[in-house]
Design a protein around this motif. Structure first.
Motif, PDB file in Angstrom:
ATOM      1  N   HIS A 206       0.964   4.589  -2.580  1.00  0.00           N
ATOM      2  CA  HIS A 206       0.846   6.040  -2.350  1.00  0.00           C
ATOM      3  C   HIS A 206       1.960   6.794  -3.094  1.00  0.00           C
ATOM      4  CE1 HIS A 206      -2.526   6.679   0.281  1.00  0.00           C
ATOM      5  NE2 HIS A 206      -2.118   5.780   1.168  1.00  0.00           N
TER       6      HIS A 206
ATOM      7  N   GLY B 242      -3.327  10.448   2.254  1.00  0.00           N
ATOM      8  CA  GLY B 242      -4.546  11.218   2.510  1.00  0.00           C
ATOM      9  C   GLY B 242      -4.309  12.656   2.933  1.00  0.00           C
ATOM     10  N   VAL B 243      -3.303  12.872   3.784  1.00  0.00           N
ATOM     11  CA  VAL B 243      -3.065  14.225   4.296  1.00  0.00           C
ATOM     12  C   VAL B 243      -2.497  15.148   3.200  1.00  0.00           C
ATOM     13  CG1 VAL B 243      -1.860  15.564   6.091  1.00  0.00           C
ATOM     14  CG2 VAL B 243      -2.808  13.330   6.654  1.00  0.00           C
TER      15      VAL B 243
ATOM     16  N   SER C 196      -0.524   9.921   5.958  1.00  0.00           N
ATOM     17  CA  SER C 196      -1.893   9.415   5.891  1.00  0.00           C
ATOM     18  C   SER C 196      -2.412   9.204   7.305  1.00  0.00           C
ATOM     19  CB  SER C 196      -1.911   8.114   5.098  1.00  0.00           C
ATOM     20  OG  SER C 196      -1.321   7.096   5.859  1.00  0.00           O
ATOM     21  N   GLY C 197      -3.563   8.498   7.403  1.00  0.00           N
ATOM     22  CA  GLY C 197      -4.129   8.250   8.714  1.00  0.00           C
ATOM     23  C   GLY C 197      -3.316   7.230   9.506  1.00  0.00           C
ATOM     24  N   GLY C 198      -2.566   6.403   8.805  1.00  0.00           N
ATOM     25  CA  GLY C 198      -1.814   5.353   9.484  1.00  0.00           C
ATOM     26  C   GLY C 198      -0.307   5.558   9.426  1.00  0.00           C
TER      27      GLY C 198
ATOM     28  N   ASP D   2      -9.134  21.394   7.674  1.00  0.00           N
ATOM     29  CA  ASP D   2      -8.669  22.057   6.449  1.00  0.00           C
ATOM     30  C   ASP D   2      -9.672  23.132   6.020  1.00  0.00           C
ATOM     31  OD1 ASP D   2      -7.672  22.699   3.976  1.00  0.00           O
ATOM     32  OD2 ASP D   2      -7.658  20.670   3.167  1.00  0.00           O
TER      33      ASP D   2
ATOM     34  N   GLY E 150      -9.940  15.467   9.667  1.00  0.00           N
ATOM     35  CA  GLY E 150      -8.878  16.188   8.934  1.00  0.00           C
ATOM     36  C   GLY E 150      -9.412  17.149   7.884  1.00  0.00           C
ATOM     37  N   PRO E 151     -10.295  16.678   6.989  1.00  0.00           N
ATOM     38  CA  PRO E 151     -10.797  17.584   5.948  1.00  0.00           C
ATOM     39  C   PRO E 151     -11.567  18.778   6.516  1.00  0.00           C
ATOM     40  CG  PRO E 151     -11.244  15.287   5.358  1.00  0.00           C
ATOM     41  CD  PRO E 151     -10.707  15.272   6.757  1.00  0.00           C
TER      42      PRO E 151
ATOM     43  N   GLY F  80      -2.109  12.155   9.951  1.00  0.00           N
ATOM     44  CA  GLY F  80      -3.571  12.097   9.788  1.00  0.00           C
ATOM     45  C   GLY F  80      -4.261  11.921  11.132  1.00  0.00           C
TER      46      GLY F  80
ATOM     47  N   ASP G  98      -7.032  14.121  12.911  1.00  0.00           N
ATOM     48  CA  ASP G  98      -8.319  13.539  13.328  1.00  0.00           C
ATOM     49  C   ASP G  98      -8.537  13.642  14.841  1.00  0.00           C
ATOM     50  OD1 ASP G  98      -8.728  12.926  10.679  1.00  0.00           O
ATOM     51  OD2 ASP G  98      -8.020  10.863  10.854  1.00  0.00           O
TER      52      ASP G  98
ATOM     53  N   ASN H 238      -4.514  17.967   1.945  1.00  0.00           N
ATOM     54  CA  ASN H 238      -4.689  19.188   2.754  1.00  0.00           C
ATOM     55  C   ASN H 238      -4.219  20.438   1.994  1.00  0.00           C
ATOM     56  OD1 ASN H 238      -3.276  21.175   4.913  1.00  0.00           O
ATOM     57  ND2 ASN H 238      -5.112  20.224   5.763  1.00  0.00           N
TER      58      ASN H 238
ATOM     59  N   THR I 254      -5.987  10.214  -1.207  1.00  0.00           N
ATOM     60  CA  THR I 254      -6.554   9.291  -0.218  1.00  0.00           C
ATOM     61  C   THR I 254      -6.573   7.886  -0.845  1.00  0.00           C
ATOM     62  OG1 THR I 254      -8.678  10.099  -0.966  1.00  0.00           O
ATOM     63  CG2 THR I 254      -7.924  10.924   1.127  1.00  0.00           C
ATOM     64  N   ASP I 255      -6.882   6.890  -0.018  1.00  0.00           N
ATOM     65  CA  ASP I 255      -6.765   5.512  -0.486  1.00  0.00           C
ATOM     66  C   ASP I 255      -7.603   5.273  -1.744  1.00  0.00           C
ATOM     67  OD1 ASP I 255      -5.088   5.078   1.575  1.00  0.00           O
ATOM     68  OD2 ASP I 255      -6.523   3.979   2.827  1.00  0.00           O
TER      69      ASP I 255
ATOM     70  N   HIS J 228       0.822  -1.220   0.000  1.00  0.00           N
ATOM     71  CA  HIS J 228       0.000   0.000   0.000  1.00  0.00           C
ATOM     72  C   HIS J 228       0.859   1.275   0.000  1.00  0.00           C
ATOM     73  CE1 HIS J 228      -3.655   2.282   1.197  1.00  0.00           C
ATOM     74  NE2 HIS J 228      -2.843   2.970   1.970  1.00  0.00           N
TER      75      HIS J 228
HETATM   76  O1  KG4 Z   1      -4.358   7.725   2.861  1.00  0.00           O
HETATM   77  P1  KG4 Z   1      -5.649   7.730   3.594  1.00  0.00           P
HETATM   78  O2  KG4 Z   1      -6.914   7.852   2.787  1.00  0.00           O
HETATM   79  O3  KG4 Z   1      -5.827   6.439   4.462  1.00  0.00           O
HETATM   80  C1  KG4 Z   1      -4.799   5.844   5.161  1.00  0.00           C
HETATM   81  O4  KG4 Z   1      -4.042   5.058   4.537  1.00  0.00           O
HETATM   82  O5  KG4 Z   1      -4.691   6.182   6.349  1.00  0.00           O
HETATM   83  O6  KG4 Z   1      -5.576   8.916   4.672  1.00  0.00           O
HETATM   84  C2  KG4 Z   1      -6.648   9.241   5.502  1.00  0.00           C
HETATM   85  C3  KG4 Z   1      -6.239  10.404   6.386  1.00  0.00           C
HETATM   86  C4  KG4 Z   1      -7.252  10.726   7.497  1.00  0.00           C
HETATM   87  O7  KG4 Z   1      -6.542  10.895   8.703  1.00  0.00           O
HETATM   88  C5  KG4 Z   1      -7.864  12.052   7.030  1.00  0.00           C
HETATM   89  O8  KG4 Z   1      -8.302  12.876   8.076  1.00  0.00           O
HETATM   90  C6  KG4 Z   1      -6.698  12.670   6.309  1.00  0.00           C
HETATM   91  O9  KG4 Z   1      -6.101  11.603   5.610  1.00  0.00           O
HETATM   92  N1  KG4 Z   1      -7.127  13.719   5.367  1.00  0.00           N
HETATM   93  C7  KG4 Z   1      -6.880  15.037   5.563  1.00  0.00           C
HETATM   94  C8  KG4 Z   1      -7.471  15.719   4.472  1.00  0.00           C
HETATM   95  N2  KG4 Z   1      -8.054  14.788   3.650  1.00  0.00           N
HETATM   96  C9  KG4 Z   1      -7.834  13.576   4.221  1.00  0.00           C
HETATM   97  N3  KG4 Z   1      -6.227  15.663   6.550  1.00  0.00           N
HETATM   98  C10 KG4 Z   1      -6.136  17.006   6.458  1.00  0.00           C
HETATM   99  N4  KG4 Z   1      -6.683  17.729   5.459  1.00  0.00           N
HETATM  100  C11 KG4 Z   1      -7.352  17.131   4.451  1.00  0.00           C
HETATM  101  N5  KG4 Z   1      -7.869  17.855   3.460  1.00  0.00           N
END
Ligand code: KG4
Ligand code: ZN
Length: 341
Positions: free
Chosen positions: A118, A277-278, A142-144, A190, A186-187, A169, A173, A281, A308-309, A114
């Protein structure tokens, strides 16, 4: 003379998005993402519910991706799926689907990391846009995960910095949760940050060695700050929402950029990408452009749908593995803690 094209079906199911994409050479024909809204009720991803939702979504999502791509099943050369890292129950759904699909159509299957996905999302064709050249640095947030990846080749990467506690992320969150936003917040941070003053409130920055990061101290300092202010003014959050969001966002971005700038300078690499995902932002994207202009970097920012994923990034990684005939066999299993190599 007709040229043989390669069609890859990509499957992503590592967390709470079920996604399928069809790739023709390096061009995305379709990229369907079913986001699981059920987790919002619980303030975070519930693994058991995520795997159940993947089971329900995977066939319709694949069906839609193939229809939208306008191809027939017999055109697909291989199926690429996420082996890990991620939630085991979620990964197993994609892995099992890929095994059955590969057997039924008698085509190879390709197990994708994964995190490679990315990073390699940058190699999906995007009209008129340059792709990074090796070696480059990719800030994968990302979130992880929160990593600075030294990308030496398509499938040769080294993590030179990582978080020692929360991911970026999660910092977004968890801060959002303190402010009362639903998951993933997160979004929303933003969105409100765009209307606020980022210099209004200051939060302490961690001192961590090398290119590593830490975000847990920031979360605690935000929590204590909000609790203290609420004692003085019970509507402090409502009254200052935009400024609080902008200040939190700036703190997270500052922590990331201190290390990204250090890595770029010490390794003398000026091709800098962001992913995960981040990287959706808006503050992070703007800061990359600003710092990039100042330090003469060539910067790479993925399209929103590939931040994002998504299965598009799994399909493009699968394409590079397909070219090298890096196939998996039926004994393959999902791996929750798969590392980048
Ligand atoms: O890559 P992803 O979709 O999933 C993982 O692999 O974790 O990332 C998800 C993360 C979440 O923590 C979400 O809040 C964050 O990405 N995220 C953002 C934004 N869009 C998604 N954080 C800040 N600003 C954003 N616009
Ligand atoms: Zn991800």
């Amino acid at each position: 003379m007709s040229q043989k094209h390669t069609f890859i079906l990509g499957i992503e199911s590592s967390c709470d998005d079920t996604s399928a994409a069809v790739l023709k050479n390096e061009t995305i024909l379709s990229n369907i993402i079913a986001t699981q809204d059920i987790h919002k009720m619980y303030g975070g991803v519930v693994p058991e519910l995520a795997s159940r939702a993947h089971m329900q979504n995977i066939v319709p999502v694949v069906d839609q991706a193939i229809k939208l791509a306008g191809i027939t099943l017999d055109q697909i050369d291989a199926i690429a799926f996420t082996k890990g890292p991620g939630l085991l129950g979620s990964l197993v759904v994609g892995t099992s689907f890929a095994k059955s699909f590969s057997l039924a159509l008698d085509i190879p299957m390709i197990d994708v990391n994964h995190m490679h996905g990315h990073v390699l999302a940058h190699f999906i064709d995007d009209e008129g846009k340059d792709k990074p050249q090796f070696p480059f640095l990719c800030l994968t947030v990302s979130g992880g995960h929160t990593q600075i990846v030294l990308v030496k080749d398509y499938l040769k990467m080294e993590v030179i910095g990582t978080t020692i506690d929360d991911a970026a992320g999660e910092a977004f969150d968890k801060s959002a949760k303190i402010l009362g936003f639903e998951y993933p917040g997160g979004p929303l941070i933003d969105k409100y940050a765009q209307l606020g003053d980022a210099n209004k409130f200051e939060f302490s920055k961690p001192r961590i060695d090398g290119y590593n990061f830490s975000f847990s101290g920031l979360k605690t300092s935000i929590l204590y700050f909000i609790q203290k202010q609420q004692k003085l003014n019970p509507t402090f959050i409502e009254d200052n929402l935009a400024d609080i969001c902008a200040s939190i966002q700036k703190a997270i971005i500052d922590i990331l950029f201190i290390k990204l700038i250090k890595a770029s300078s010490e390794l003398n690499i000026k091709q800098i990408a962001i992913a995960g995902g981040v990287s959706a932002n808006s503050g992070l994207r703007t800061e990359l452009i600003r710092v990039g202009e100042e330090l003469n970097w060539k910067t790479f920012i993925p399209k929103f749908e590939f931040c994002t994923d998504n299965a598009g990034m799994i399909a493009i990684t699968g394409k590079f593995m397909f070219d090298k005939k890096l196939f998996a066999d039926q004994s393959i299993s999902a791996s929750a803690r798969l590392k980048i190599v």
